[in-house]
Design a protein around this motif. Structure first.
Motif, PDB file in Angstrom:
ATOM      1  N   TRP A  34     -43.011  11.319 -17.842  1.00 13.51           N
ATOM      2  CA  TRP A  34     -43.103  12.154 -16.645  1.00 13.51           C
ATOM      3  C   TRP A  34     -41.900  11.944 -15.735  1.00 13.51           C
ATOM      4  CZ3 TRP A  34     -47.521  11.995 -12.526  1.00 13.51           C
ATOM      5  CH2 TRP A  34     -47.875  13.305 -12.159  1.00 13.51           C
ATOM      6  N   PHE A  35     -41.519  10.672 -15.560  1.00 14.29           N
ATOM      7  CA  PHE A  35     -40.366  10.372 -14.717  1.00 14.29           C
ATOM      8  C   PHE A  35     -39.071  10.834 -15.384  1.00 14.29           C
ATOM      9  CE2 PHE A  35     -43.411   8.073 -12.306  1.00 14.29           C
ATOM     10  CZ  PHE A  35     -42.883   7.932 -11.040  1.00 14.29           C
ATOM     11  N   ARG A  36     -38.973  10.715 -16.705  1.00 14.66           N
ATOM     12  CA  ARG A  36     -37.810  11.234 -17.418  1.00 14.66           C
ATOM     13  C   ARG A  36     -37.707  12.747 -17.216  1.00 14.66           C
ATOM     14  NH1 ARG A  36     -38.036  14.589 -20.919  1.00 14.66           N
ATOM     15  NH2 ARG A  36     -40.067  13.933 -21.707  1.00 14.66           N
ATOM     16  N   ASN A  37     -38.849  13.423 -17.337  1.00 19.05           N
ATOM     17  CA  ASN A  37     -38.884  14.871 -17.123  1.00 19.05           C
ATOM     18  C   ASN A  37     -38.464  15.214 -15.688  1.00 19.05           C
ATOM     19  OD1 ASN A  37     -41.065  17.052 -15.913  1.00 19.05           O
ATOM     20  ND2 ASN A  37     -40.088  17.777 -17.808  1.00 19.05           N
ATOM     21  N   ALA A  38     -38.938  14.444 -14.722  1.00 17.24           N
ATOM     22  CA  ALA A  38     -38.542  14.667 -13.321  1.00 17.24           C
ATOM     23  C   ALA A  38     -37.032  14.511 -13.174  1.00 17.24           C
ATOM     24  CB  ALA A  38     -39.272  13.700 -12.395  1.00 17.24           C
ATOM     25  N   ASP A  39     -36.459  13.501 -13.847  1.00 15.55           N
ATOM     26  CA  ASP A  39     -35.009  13.317 -13.797  1.00 15.55           C
ATOM     27  C   ASP A  39     -34.280  14.542 -14.361  1.00 15.55           C
ATOM     28  OD1 ASP A  39     -35.194  10.786 -12.652  1.00 15.55           O
ATOM     29  OD2 ASP A  39     -35.069   9.747 -14.592  1.00 15.55           O
ATOM     30  N   GLU A  40     -34.823  15.114 -15.433  1.00 16.46           N
ATOM     31  CA  GLU A  40     -34.200  16.306 -16.029  1.00 16.46           C
ATOM     32  C   GLU A  40     -34.311  17.512 -15.091  1.00 16.46           C
ATOM     33  OE1 GLU A  40     -35.862  16.919 -19.927  1.00 16.46           O
ATOM     34  OE2 GLU A  40     -35.030  15.036 -20.690  1.00 16.46           O
ATOM     35  N   ILE A  41     -35.445  17.640 -14.428  1.00 20.04           N
ATOM     36  CA  ILE A  41     -35.613  18.734 -13.464  1.00 20.04           C
ATOM     37  C   ILE A  41     -34.617  18.576 -12.321  1.00 20.04           C
ATOM     38  CG2 ILE A  41     -37.165  19.750 -11.746  1.00 20.04           C
ATOM     39  CD1 ILE A  41     -39.500  19.077 -13.712  1.00 20.04           C
ATOM     40  N   VAL A  42     -34.508  17.361 -11.807  1.00 18.59           N
ATOM     41  CA  VAL A  42     -33.585  17.094 -10.699  1.00 18.59           C
ATOM     42  C   VAL A  42     -32.136  17.362 -11.122  1.00 18.59           C
ATOM     43  CG1 VAL A  42     -32.599  15.233  -9.280  1.00 18.59           C
ATOM     44  CG2 VAL A  42     -35.086  15.489  -9.467  1.00 18.59           C
ATOM     45  N   THR A  43     -31.766  16.945 -12.316  1.00 22.87           N
ATOM     46  CA  THR A  43     -30.408  17.192 -12.807  1.00 22.87           C
ATOM     47  C   THR A  43     -30.145  18.691 -12.872  1.00 22.87           C
ATOM     48  OG1 THR A  43     -30.317  15.120 -14.036  1.00 22.87           O
ATOM     49  CG2 THR A  43     -28.834  16.869 -14.767  1.00 22.87           C
ATOM     50  N   PHE A  44     -31.108  19.434 -13.391  1.00 23.40           N
ATOM     51  CA  PHE A  44     -30.958  20.884 -13.474  1.00 23.40           C
ATOM     52  C   PHE A  44     -30.803  21.487 -12.077  1.00 23.40           C
ATOM     53  CE2 PHE A  44     -32.576  25.184 -13.391  1.00 23.40           C
ATOM     54  CZ  PHE A  44     -31.952  25.775 -14.473  1.00 23.40           C
ATOM     55  N   LEU A  45     -31.702  21.132 -11.179  1.00 26.62           N
ATOM     56  CA  LEU A  45     -31.677  21.720  -9.838  1.00 26.62           C
ATOM     57  C   LEU A  45     -30.411  21.355  -9.071  1.00 26.62           C
ATOM     58  CD1 LEU A  45     -35.395  21.241  -8.727  1.00 26.62           C
ATOM     59  CD2 LEU A  45     -34.267  23.377  -9.366  1.00 26.62           C
ATOM     60  N   SER A  46     -30.039  20.087  -9.122  1.00 25.60           N
ATOM     61  CA  SER A  46     -28.871  19.655  -8.341  1.00 25.60           C
ATOM     62  C   SER A  46     -27.575  20.239  -8.906  1.00 25.60           C
ATOM     63  CB  SER A  46     -28.800  18.135  -8.242  1.00 25.60           C
ATOM     64  OG  SER A  46     -28.658  17.543  -9.514  1.00 25.60           O
ATOM     65  N   SER A  47     -27.572  20.587 -10.185  1.00 27.31           N
ATOM     66  CA  SER A  47     -26.383  21.246 -10.733  1.00 27.31           C
ATOM     67  C   SER A  47     -26.378  22.739 -10.388  1.00 27.31           C
ATOM     68  CB  SER A  47     -26.301  21.052 -12.251  1.00 27.31           C
ATOM     69  OG  SER A  47     -27.327  21.761 -12.909  1.00 27.31           O
ATOM     70  N   ALA A  48     -27.531  23.300 -10.085  1.00 25.14           N
ATOM     71  CA  ALA A  48     -27.630  24.722  -9.741  1.00 25.14           C
ATOM     72  C   ALA A  48     -27.297  24.992  -8.280  1.00 25.14           C
ATOM     73  CB  ALA A  48     -29.040  25.243 -10.043  1.00 25.14           C
ATOM     74  N   ASN A  49     -27.454  23.987  -7.441  1.00 29.78           N
ATOM     75  CA  ASN A  49     -27.227  24.197  -6.014  1.00 29.78           C
ATOM     76  C   ASN A  49     -26.586  22.938  -5.419  1.00 29.78           C
ATOM     77  OD1 ASN A  49     -27.487  24.446  -3.166  1.00 29.78           O
ATOM     78  ND2 ASN A  49     -29.207  25.837  -3.404  1.00 29.78           N
ATOM     79  N   PRO A  50     -25.338  23.021  -4.969  1.00 30.83           N
ATOM     80  CA  PRO A  50     -24.660  21.847  -4.423  1.00 30.83           C
ATOM     81  C   PRO A  50     -25.276  21.334  -3.122  1.00 30.83           C
ATOM     82  CG  PRO A  50     -23.350  23.820  -4.043  1.00 30.83           C
ATOM     83  CD  PRO A  50     -24.511  24.230  -4.919  1.00 30.83           C
ATOM     84  N   ASN A  51     -26.161  22.104  -2.526  1.00 29.43           N
ATOM     85  CA  ASN A  51     -26.818  21.682  -1.282  1.00 29.43           C
ATOM     86  C   ASN A  51     -28.041  20.810  -1.534  1.00 29.43           C
ATOM     87  OD1 ASN A  51     -25.149  23.273   0.656  1.00 29.43           O
ATOM     88  ND2 ASN A  51     -25.895  24.926  -0.646  1.00 29.43           N
ATOM     89  N   TRP A  52     -28.428  20.652  -2.789  1.00 27.27           N
ATOM     90  CA  TRP A  52     -29.555  19.799  -3.139  1.00 27.27           C
ATOM     91  C   TRP A  52     -29.012  18.464  -3.625  1.00 27.27           C
ATOM     92  CZ3 TRP A  52     -31.966  24.275  -6.377  1.00 27.27           C
ATOM     93  CH2 TRP A  52     -32.646  25.155  -5.519  1.00 27.27           C
ATOM     94  N   ASN A  53     -29.006  17.508  -2.734  1.00 20.56           N
ATOM     95  CA  ASN A  53     -28.527  16.169  -3.051  1.00 20.56           C
ATOM     96  C   ASN A  53     -29.402  15.558  -4.142  1.00 20.56           C
ATOM     97  OD1 ASN A  53     -28.863  13.080  -2.541  1.00 20.56           O
ATOM     98  ND2 ASN A  53     -26.853  13.628  -1.725  1.00 20.56           N
TER      99      ASN A  53
END
Length: 114
Positions: A34-53
């Motif tokens: 679950w935490f690995r999946n969360a890391d993948e979601i965060v990586t995807f989101l933060s690469s899609a929007n530079p305003n998401w630290n």
């Protein structure tokens, strides 16, 4: 993103099933997934929007997962007072998370939000 979110929900279901069965080893295994999946979601989101630290978003996701796990534990113990308190805390947290994401979208596309 769709497949990551589907995986997120499916893992949550596996955690609940393992917790109901009292299989702590499986709960631990699925929690790591679950935490690995969360890391993948965060990586995807933060690469899609530079305003998401990335670190801020990671902390938000981890907090959500921990609160959700606590809520499941409270519910399985029949501790309804703690269950309600944790659910309320998680709801407030998710509202703040939504605000964070919304702010990032508005910053990324300011001309769309005049």
């Amino acid at each position: 993103m769709t497949s990551l979110l589907k995986e997120h929900i499916l893992i949550a279901g596996k955690i609940i099933d393992a917790a109901k069965a009292g299989d702590q080893a499986k709960v631990t295994q699925f929690n790591k997934e679950w935490f690995r999946n969360a890391d993948e979601i965060v990586t995807f989101l933060s690469s899609a929007n530079p305003n998401w630290n990335k670190q801020v978003l990671t902390n938000m996701f981890y907090t959500h997962l921990k609160l959700t796990s606590a809520e499941v534990e409270d519910r399985l113990k029949g501790d309804w007072t703690a269950d309600i308190k944790t659910a309320d805390t998680n709801e407030t947290h998710l509202i703040h998370m939504g605000d964070f994401l919304t702010t990032g979208i508005v910053k990324q596309f300011p001309n769309k939000f005049k």
